[in-house]
Design a protein around this motif. Structure first.
Motif, PDB file in Angstrom:
ATOM      1  N   GLU A 154       0.826  -1.205   0.000  1.00  0.00           N
ATOM      2  CA  GLU A 154       0.000   0.000   0.000  1.00  0.00           C
ATOM      3  C   GLU A 154       0.866   1.265   0.000  1.00  0.00           C
ATOM      4  N   TYR A 163       2.243  -5.542   4.128  1.00  0.00           N
ATOM      5  CA  TYR A 163       1.461  -6.197   5.172  1.00  0.00           C
ATOM      6  C   TYR A 163       1.797  -7.686   5.195  1.00  0.00           C
ATOM      7  N   LYS A 168       3.927  -4.209   9.505  1.00  0.00           N
ATOM      8  CA  LYS A 168       3.587  -3.272   8.434  1.00  0.00           C
ATOM      9  C   LYS A 168       4.780  -2.346   8.158  1.00  0.00           C
ATOM     10  N   GLN A 194      -3.088   0.401  -3.853  1.00  0.00           N
ATOM     11  CA  GLN A 194      -2.896  -0.921  -3.270  1.00  0.00           C
ATOM     12  C   GLN A 194      -2.675  -2.025  -4.312  1.00  0.00           C
ATOM     13  N   GLN A 220      -8.176  -6.494   6.047  1.00  0.00           N
ATOM     14  CA  GLN A 220      -8.179  -5.328   5.170  1.00  0.00           C
ATOM     15  C   GLN A 220      -9.346  -5.394   4.179  1.00  0.00           C
ATOM     16  N   GLU A 221      -9.933  -4.220   3.899  1.00  0.00           N
ATOM     17  CA  GLU A 221     -10.972  -4.090   2.883  1.00  0.00           C
ATOM     18  C   GLU A 221     -10.421  -3.234   1.748  1.00  0.00           C
TER      19      GLU A 221
END
Length: 238
Positions: A154, A163, A168, A194, A220-221
């Motif tokens: 990301e 991730y 992270k 992303q 995560q979404e």
């Protein structure tokens, strides 16, 4: 090769196009005076090569590159020399200082041709697969992580956040560069911000305006852009 010129100076654009007419294998398919105009046209026309000015009203050339989903080969053009190091951090193939000299332009165009030939020959052979391991360093912390365990990458400013497990870390690479190094069978560019590991997708739901939302194992979404939603469907269909 299809080329595109981005410069806020109309005179500079015309001069560069005049010089490029002497190269039979270069076809200038468009131009833009600012980053907003350039982004729309580059995504639509998909040139192989972009001559990109750095200092422009509004967003500069570096900021434009951060937003592109289609990543062409880049030759920076600028009246200043203090951006050279940063330009190569963005994986530019060359850096031409204005006024552009014909011999320097010829060398830059030749360099792009060689890079295209090499990339076409390699295709995906040099991309890193899920089985590869990479060394990651963030401050005093270091990891040797298998890419299969990286569930998402990301954008975070000028860095990219990885991730994996509960970690992270941020690495000093652009998302566009990392996309060019990763196996497209495993890693999918969901949007400008992303890249996801398809092995970590838990479920998918329809979202706004024909797009989709992906729920990842790990919580995560991810909202997939409309353009990439279509690509995702083609990739995952029989």
């Amino acid at each position: 090769m299809k080329a595109f010129v981005v410069d806020d100076s109309r005179l500079a654009r015309n001069e560069l196009k005049r010089l490029l007419k002497e190269f039979d294998h270069v076809n200038v398919i468009g131009e833009a005076a600012n980053a907003m105009e350039a982004k729309e046209k580059i995504e639509t026309e998909k040139p192989e090569l972009v001559f990109l000015d750095i200092q422009m009203p509004g967003k500069n050339g570096f900021e434009l590159l951060e937003e592109l989903e289609h990543m062409p080969y880049i030759i920076f053009t600028t009246a200043y020399d203090e951006y050279a190091i940063k330009a190569f951090e963005y994986n530019a193939l060359d850096y031409l200082q204005k006024p552009i000299q014909k011999d320097r332009l010829a060398g830059a165009v030749s360099k792009v041709g060689e890079k295209i030939s090499k990339d076409e020959a390699k295709e995906d052979g040099d991309r890193m697969t899920a089985n590869d391991q990479v060394f990651v360093k963030d401050g005093d912390n270091c990891w040797f992580v298998q890419l299969a365990n990286v569930r998402m990458l990301e954008v975070d400013g000028n860095y990219t956040k990885l991730y994996f497990d509960e970690h992270k870390p941020m690495i000093p690479r652009t998302l566009n560069y990392l996309e060019s190094r990763l196996d497209t069978k495993t890693f999918f560019r969901a949007n400008r911000q992303q890249i996801i590991n398809l092995k970590w997708v838990e479920r998918i739901e329809p979202w706004f305006s024909g797009s989709i939302k992906i729920y990842m194992k790990g919580g995560q979404e991810v909202d997939v852009s409309r353009r990439q939603t279509q690509r995702f469907k083609e990739l995952m269909s029989f």
